[in-house]
Design a protein around this motif. Structure first.
Motif, PDB file in Angstrom:
ATOM      1  N   ALA A 198       5.080 -22.759  76.807  1.00 26.33           N
ATOM      2  CA  ALA A 198       4.359 -22.824  75.535  1.00 26.33           C
ATOM      3  C   ALA A 198       5.063 -22.020  74.438  1.00 26.33           C
ATOM      4  O   ALA A 198       4.898 -22.307  73.245  1.00 26.33           O
ATOM      5  CB  ALA A 198       2.922 -22.333  75.706  1.00 26.33           C
ATOM      6  N   ALA A 199       5.857 -21.025  74.839  1.00 29.33           N
ATOM      7  CA  ALA A 199       6.602 -20.243  73.845  1.00 29.33           C
ATOM      8  C   ALA A 199       7.863 -20.986  73.418  1.00 29.33           C
ATOM      9  O   ALA A 199       8.266 -20.934  72.247  1.00 29.33           O
ATOM     10  CB  ALA A 199       6.962 -18.871  74.408  1.00 29.33           C
ATOM     11  N   GLY A 200       8.485 -21.650  74.365  1.00 27.72           N
ATOM     12  CA  GLY A 200       9.635 -22.479  74.032  1.00 27.72           C
ATOM     13  C   GLY A 200      10.944 -21.739  73.851  1.00 27.72           C
ATOM     14  O   GLY A 200      11.979 -22.360  73.622  1.00 27.72           O
ATOM     15  N   LYS A 201      10.892 -20.420  73.946  1.00 20.51           N
ATOM     16  CA  LYS A 201      12.136 -19.648  73.836  1.00 20.51           C
ATOM     17  C   LYS A 201      12.101 -18.474  74.811  1.00 20.51           C
ATOM     18  O   LYS A 201      11.016 -18.053  75.255  1.00 20.51           O
ATOM     19  CB  LYS A 201      12.370 -19.189  72.409  1.00 20.51           C
ATOM     20  N   PRO A 202      13.276 -17.938  75.159  1.00 21.38           N
ATOM     21  CA  PRO A 202      13.318 -16.870  76.157  1.00 21.38           C
ATOM     22  C   PRO A 202      12.393 -15.711  75.801  1.00 21.38           C
ATOM     23  O   PRO A 202      12.273 -15.333  74.633  1.00 21.38           O
ATOM     24  CB  PRO A 202      14.788 -16.437  76.145  1.00 21.38           C
ATOM     25  N   THR A 203      11.735 -15.161  76.822  1.00 25.96           N
ATOM     26  CA  THR A 203      10.779 -14.073  76.629  1.00 25.96           C
ATOM     27  C   THR A 203      11.458 -12.832  76.064  1.00 25.96           C
ATOM     28  O   THR A 203      10.880 -12.108  75.274  1.00 25.96           O
ATOM     29  CB  THR A 203      10.114 -13.727  77.986  1.00 25.96           C
ATOM     30  N   PHE A 204      12.675 -12.591  76.492  1.00 24.39           N
ATOM     31  CA  PHE A 204      13.412 -11.441  75.965  1.00 24.39           C
ATOM     32  C   PHE A 204      14.883 -11.813  75.865  1.00 24.39           C
ATOM     33  O   PHE A 204      15.312 -12.853  76.357  1.00 24.39           O
ATOM     34  CB  PHE A 204      13.197 -10.184  76.820  1.00 24.39           C
ATOM     35  N   ASP A 205      15.608 -10.950  75.225  1.00 27.33           N
ATOM     36  CA  ASP A 205      17.015 -11.222  74.968  1.00 27.33           C
ATOM     37  C   ASP A 205      17.852 -10.406  75.937  1.00 27.33           C
ATOM     38  O   ASP A 205      17.690  -9.183  76.024  1.00 27.33           O
ATOM     39  CB  ASP A 205      17.312 -10.813  73.517  1.00 27.33           C
ATOM     40  N   LEU A 206      18.686 -11.075  76.700  1.00 25.25           N
ATOM     41  CA  LEU A 206      19.535 -10.368  77.663  1.00 25.25           C
ATOM     42  C   LEU A 206      20.958 -10.898  77.495  1.00 25.25           C
ATOM     43  O   LEU A 206      21.297 -11.954  78.022  1.00 25.25           O
ATOM     44  CB  LEU A 206      18.990 -10.600  79.087  1.00 25.25           C
ATOM     45  N   PRO A 207      21.770 -10.169  76.755  1.00 24.77           N
ATOM     46  CA  PRO A 207      23.088 -10.697  76.378  1.00 24.77           C
ATOM     47  C   PRO A 207      24.013 -10.926  77.571  1.00 24.77           C
ATOM     48  O   PRO A 207      23.808 -10.351  78.643  1.00 24.77           O
ATOM     49  CB  PRO A 207      23.672  -9.578  75.484  1.00 24.77           C
ATOM     50  N   ASP A 208      25.019 -11.766  77.359  1.00 29.52           N
ATOM     51  CA  ASP A 208      26.092 -11.931  78.335  1.00 29.52           C
ATOM     52  C   ASP A 208      26.620 -10.557  78.709  1.00 29.52           C
ATOM     53  O   ASP A 208      26.787  -9.688  77.843  1.00 29.52           O
ATOM     54  CB  ASP A 208      27.263 -12.717  77.714  1.00 29.52           C
ATOM     55  N   GLY A 209      26.873 -10.345  79.957  1.00 26.91           N
ATOM     56  CA  GLY A 209      27.471  -9.085  80.374  1.00 26.91           C
ATOM     57  C   GLY A 209      26.471  -7.980  80.644  1.00 26.91           C
ATOM     58  O   GLY A 209      26.847  -6.869  80.985  1.00 26.91           O
ATOM     59  N   GLU A 210      25.164  -8.289  80.468  1.00 27.64           N
ATOM     60  CA  GLU A 210      24.149  -7.265  80.740  1.00 27.64           C
ATOM     61  C   GLU A 210      23.080  -7.764  81.707  1.00 27.64           C
ATOM     62  O   GLU A 210      22.832  -8.964  81.804  1.00 27.64           O
ATOM     63  CB  GLU A 210      23.464  -6.833  79.433  1.00 27.64           C
ATOM     64  N   MET A 211      22.454  -6.819  82.362  1.00 28.80           N
ATOM     65  CA  MET A 211      21.326  -7.154  83.234  1.00 28.80           C
ATOM     66  C   MET A 211      20.228  -6.116  83.034  1.00 28.80           C
ATOM     67  O   MET A 211      20.462  -5.052  82.465  1.00 28.80           O
ATOM     68  CB  MET A 211      21.775  -7.203  84.696  1.00 28.80           C
ATOM     69  N   GLU A 212      19.020  -6.465  83.493  1.00 29.50           N
ATOM     70  CA  GLU A 212      17.874  -5.551  83.352  1.00 29.50           C
ATOM     71  C   GLU A 212      17.472  -5.064  84.734  1.00 29.50           C
ATOM     72  O   GLU A 212      17.135  -5.866  85.613  1.00 29.50           O
ATOM     73  CB  GLU A 212      16.707  -6.286  82.676  1.00 29.50           C
ATOM     74  N   ILE A 213      17.524  -3.762  84.929  1.00 34.50           N
ATOM     75  CA  ILE A 213      17.210  -3.170  86.233  1.00 34.50           C
ATOM     76  C   ILE A 213      15.767  -2.667  86.207  1.00 34.50           C
ATOM     77  O   ILE A 213      15.395  -1.875  85.352  1.00 34.50           O
ATOM     78  CB  ILE A 213      18.174  -2.005  86.534  1.00 34.50           C
ATOM     79  N   GLY A 214      14.959  -3.179  87.164  1.00 41.17           N
ATOM     80  CA  GLY A 214      13.559  -2.777  87.231  1.00 41.17           C
ATOM     81  C   GLY A 214      12.646  -3.740  86.485  1.00 41.17           C
ATOM     82  O   GLY A 214      11.524  -3.383  86.122  1.00 41.17           O
ATOM     83  N   ILE A 215      13.124  -4.968  86.316  1.00 41.71           N
ATOM     84  CA  ILE A 215      12.383  -5.991  85.560  1.00 41.71           C
ATOM     85  C   ILE A 215      11.001  -6.242  86.182  1.00 41.71           C
ATOM     86  O   ILE A 215      10.820  -6.143  87.379  1.00 41.71           O
ATOM     87  CB  ILE A 215      13.208  -7.307  85.556  1.00 41.71           C
ATOM     88  N   GLY A 216      10.044  -6.597  85.341  1.00 41.18           N
ATOM     89  CA  GLY A 216       8.752  -7.065  85.839  1.00 41.18           C
ATOM     90  C   GLY A 216       8.752  -8.571  86.012  1.00 41.18           C
ATOM     91  O   GLY A 216       9.628  -9.263  85.487  1.00 41.18           O
ATOM     92  N   ILE A 217       7.762  -9.080  86.731  1.00 35.31           N
ATOM     93  CA  ILE A 217       7.768 -10.517  87.032  1.00 35.31           C
ATOM     94  C   ILE A 217       7.323 -11.380  85.856  1.00 35.31           C
ATOM     95  O   ILE A 217       7.238 -12.604  85.971  1.00 35.31           O
ATOM     96  CB  ILE A 217       6.922 -10.863  88.285  1.00 35.31           C
ATOM     97  N   HIS A 218       7.007 -10.765  84.747  1.00 37.83           N
ATOM     98  CA  HIS A 218       6.745 -11.547  83.530  1.00 37.83           C
ATOM     99  C   HIS A 218       7.790 -11.229  82.476  1.00 37.83           C
ATOM    100  O   HIS A 218       7.591 -11.484  81.292  1.00 37.83           O
ATOM    101  CB  HIS A 218       5.370 -11.220  82.964  1.00 37.83           C
ATOM    102  N   GLY A 219       8.873 -10.605  82.913  1.00 41.71           N
ATOM    103  CA  GLY A 219       9.895 -10.217  81.947  1.00 41.71           C
ATOM    104  C   GLY A 219       9.599  -8.895  81.260  1.00 41.71           C
ATOM    105  O   GLY A 219      10.251  -8.540  80.287  1.00 41.71           O
ATOM    106  N   GLU A 220       8.621  -8.133  81.772  1.00 37.81           N
ATOM    107  CA  GLU A 220       8.366  -6.811  81.200  1.00 37.81           C
ATOM    108  C   GLU A 220       9.607  -5.944  81.381  1.00 37.81           C
ATOM    109  O   GLU A 220      10.278  -6.032  82.416  1.00 37.81           O
ATOM    110  CB  GLU A 220       7.196  -6.094  81.889  1.00 37.81           C
ATOM    111  N   PRO A 221       9.871  -5.068  80.432  1.00 32.85           N
ATOM    112  CA  PRO A 221      11.056  -4.214  80.521  1.00 32.85           C
ATOM    113  C   PRO A 221      11.060  -3.388  81.805  1.00 32.85           C
ATOM    114  O   PRO A 221      10.004  -3.012  82.321  1.00 32.85           O
ATOM    115  CB  PRO A 221      10.936  -3.297  79.304  1.00 32.85           C
ATOM    116  N   GLY A 222      12.259  -3.124  82.297  1.00 33.88           N
ATOM    117  CA  GLY A 222      12.404  -2.325  83.505  1.00 33.88           C
ATOM    118  C   GLY A 222      12.785  -0.909  83.158  1.00 33.88           C
ATOM    119  O   GLY A 222      12.310  -0.357  82.169  1.00 33.88           O
ATOM    120  N   ARG A 223      13.641  -0.342  83.983  1.00 34.87           N
ATOM    121  CA  ARG A 223      14.074   1.036  83.736  1.00 34.87           C
ATOM    122  C   ARG A 223      15.164   1.114  82.690  1.00 34.87           C
ATOM    123  O   ARG A 223      15.223   2.040  81.908  1.00 34.87           O
ATOM    124  CB  ARG A 223      14.612   1.649  85.027  1.00 34.87           C
TER     125      ARG A 223
END
Lengths: 331, 331
Positions: A198-223
């Motif tokens: 329903a949003a039609g676009k990525p929940t958050f922005d995660l650039p090439d070359g980066e990853m999110e450590i500690g992500i939540g299952i809805h895309g909530e920010p991690g550590r």
């Protein structure tokens, strides 16, 4: 947005049609959006109701069936089901032995399951609940006070499902659920965002070359954000926080290496190899494992690790027969 | 490229480590990159050897175990295994009743399995082979003369595996394999390309707003590019070519709605609902189904449809117990 869907607003409704057509172990109440066992158990069994936002398949609907859940309430995408869905499910599955609500720790889910419990109580149905909060990544999060509920939910629904199936009473089932939650820890990571239809676009922005450590299952920010790293280093970033949080030595463990939805199986196997090596090095005994997509976040690429400190009782319940779309053995 | 891997050149090697650690039904010969059953059957059973390029997991290694394959040879990513891998596997699993090679129709696979058969023959091991060519999308393709071998391979490995397990002889197993291949048809589509780790960039270019209809499992071109469409229209683009190619009415069918590797399960269920409705409308009886990731293309998003015209014999074999990482029931 590239997805195999019709109207973005109707994805949950449309997917429930396919779930019912594909799985003769279940039936779907499309009005309330509840998935039930097609053949309910007889009187006297403690019933298990879970549910949550959709987008985490096979959890929870794929875990309805003999040896696991009696009913799963499907919320809108990443949105808690409503109390009336939960109330309908609770009343429907009660067989006189009470109902356990299996709730992941998100504010909406907790509130709505509490309300449903009050409504069921008013109709004379005895309920208890377990709130799962196993994610070691962060203390509070976007939709959560306290730790988030993630991968331990999958293991708990299997283990507690087996206990209910073998006839344990509500008090014993609740005690077991608390024990499993208390002994399970998880940590996840994302390579890419997910996209809510329903949003039609990525929940958050995660650039090439980066990853999110500690992500939540809805895309909530991690550590933290980190530069992309080899699988062996990512494995450390998952294993270390889990083991720092709970001593997993001196007991058999059940380990789940879970895909977030868009991660190919070959990568999950590769990651499992890295994780298992680190756990062994730390003196952890892996008695059972699961590798695959069990608690997902739509089309997110990434993975999560869950380690459950088990005992003979828990391992026996783990090995008991289960017959669901998402987990099946012994039948 | 965002992947959970170490050195791109070592992905297959590293994944085999995880496969062996996670699955006690199998053992891995890391030198030859062959996955075997941990507990081989006794003398007298026809043995089944398959294999192909890696990147299609769980196929084939995830189908090694009781009721399916005896061995699977893992090639490099999207690259045929070598004849010496196949020869080693063939000699290892022979129990005096002969060995069936299950080969997908790609030039390299066919050539290498033929060479392995000659080598095995020279050592006194009797082999037969089935070449699967069920993809209705195109007549010839990038790596194939004739039709490509795709989804029917999964169903065939289950069905023929059950026949070998119940003790049918090599001639009967070959006859059955031909029957299954002759009655199976598939058609796939992609929303996105896949990325081969060693290449580091997408195999092909698929712009926003477009999809590829009739895609091959290595990203080979399909029939046509089309603008993104709702699931119901995509379902027609898969169902129609399959039914145009073979009459699926008047017999029970087995239907697989397969994910390409990066497609979330909720989309596969939704697509299954659309596909099942179209098949029913066309007078096709779905006796059994599979929804999930069974023959994948690394991190490609998309799906494929396989319809197998079955009979009572085939359905009985389908329902027989199977105990593998990728498919499990009855045990």
């Amino acid at each position: 947005m590239k997805k195999l869907i019709g109207e973005p607003a109707n994805v949950v409704r449309d997917a429930l049609v396919g779930i019912e057509l594909s799985d003769d172990r279940v039936r779907v109440d499309h009005q309330h959006r509840v998935i039930y066992r097609a053949t309910p158990k007889d009187e006297g069994k403690v019933a298990l109701v879970s549910g949550g936002g959709s987008g985490h398949e096979p959890m929870h609907g794929g875990f309805v069936g003999a040896g696991m859940l009696d009913a799963a309430c499907a919320g809108e995408m990443f949105t808690s089901p409503t109390p009336d869905q939960m109330e309908a499910a609770t009343n429907e599955v009660d067989r006189g032995a009470g109902v356990l609500h299996i709730v992941k720790n998100y504010t909406g889910d907790v509130m709505n399951f509490e309300m449903a419990a009050e409504l069921a109580d008013a109709s004379g149905v005895k309920t208890e609940s377990i709130v799962i909060d196993d994610d070691v990544a962060v203390q509070d999060s976007l939709y959560t006070a306290g730790r988030r509920g993630v991968g331990t939910t999958v293991l708990l629904e299997k283990i507690v499902g087996a206990a209910a199936e073998e006839g344990r009473d509500l008090a014993a089932v609740v005690e077991l659920a608390k024990r499993v939650n208390g002994n399970g820890r998880s940590m996840g990571m994302a390579l890419t965002s997910c996209t809510v239809p329903a949003a039609g676009k990525p929940t958050f922005d995660l650039p090439d070359g980066e990853m999110e450590i500690g992500i939540g299952i809805h895309g909530e920010p991690g550590r933290r954000r980190a530069p992309l790293a080899p699988a062996s280093e990512i494995a450390e970033m998952l294993v270390d926080p889990v083991l720092d949080d709970l001593d997993m030595t001196g007991a058999p463990t059940i380990v789940m290496l879970n895909g977030m939805g868009a991660t190919p199986l070959i990568e999950l196997y590769l990651m499992y190899g890295e994780v298992a090596a680190l756990l062994e090095k730390a003196g952890v005994t892996i008695a059972r494992n699961l590798v695959g997509n069990y608690i997902t976040s739509l089309d997110m690429a990434g993975c999560s690790l869950t380690v459950l400190r088990a005992d003979d009782d828990v391992l026996g319940l783990w090995d008991a027969p289960v017959n669901t779309a998402g987990m099946r053995w012994g039948v």
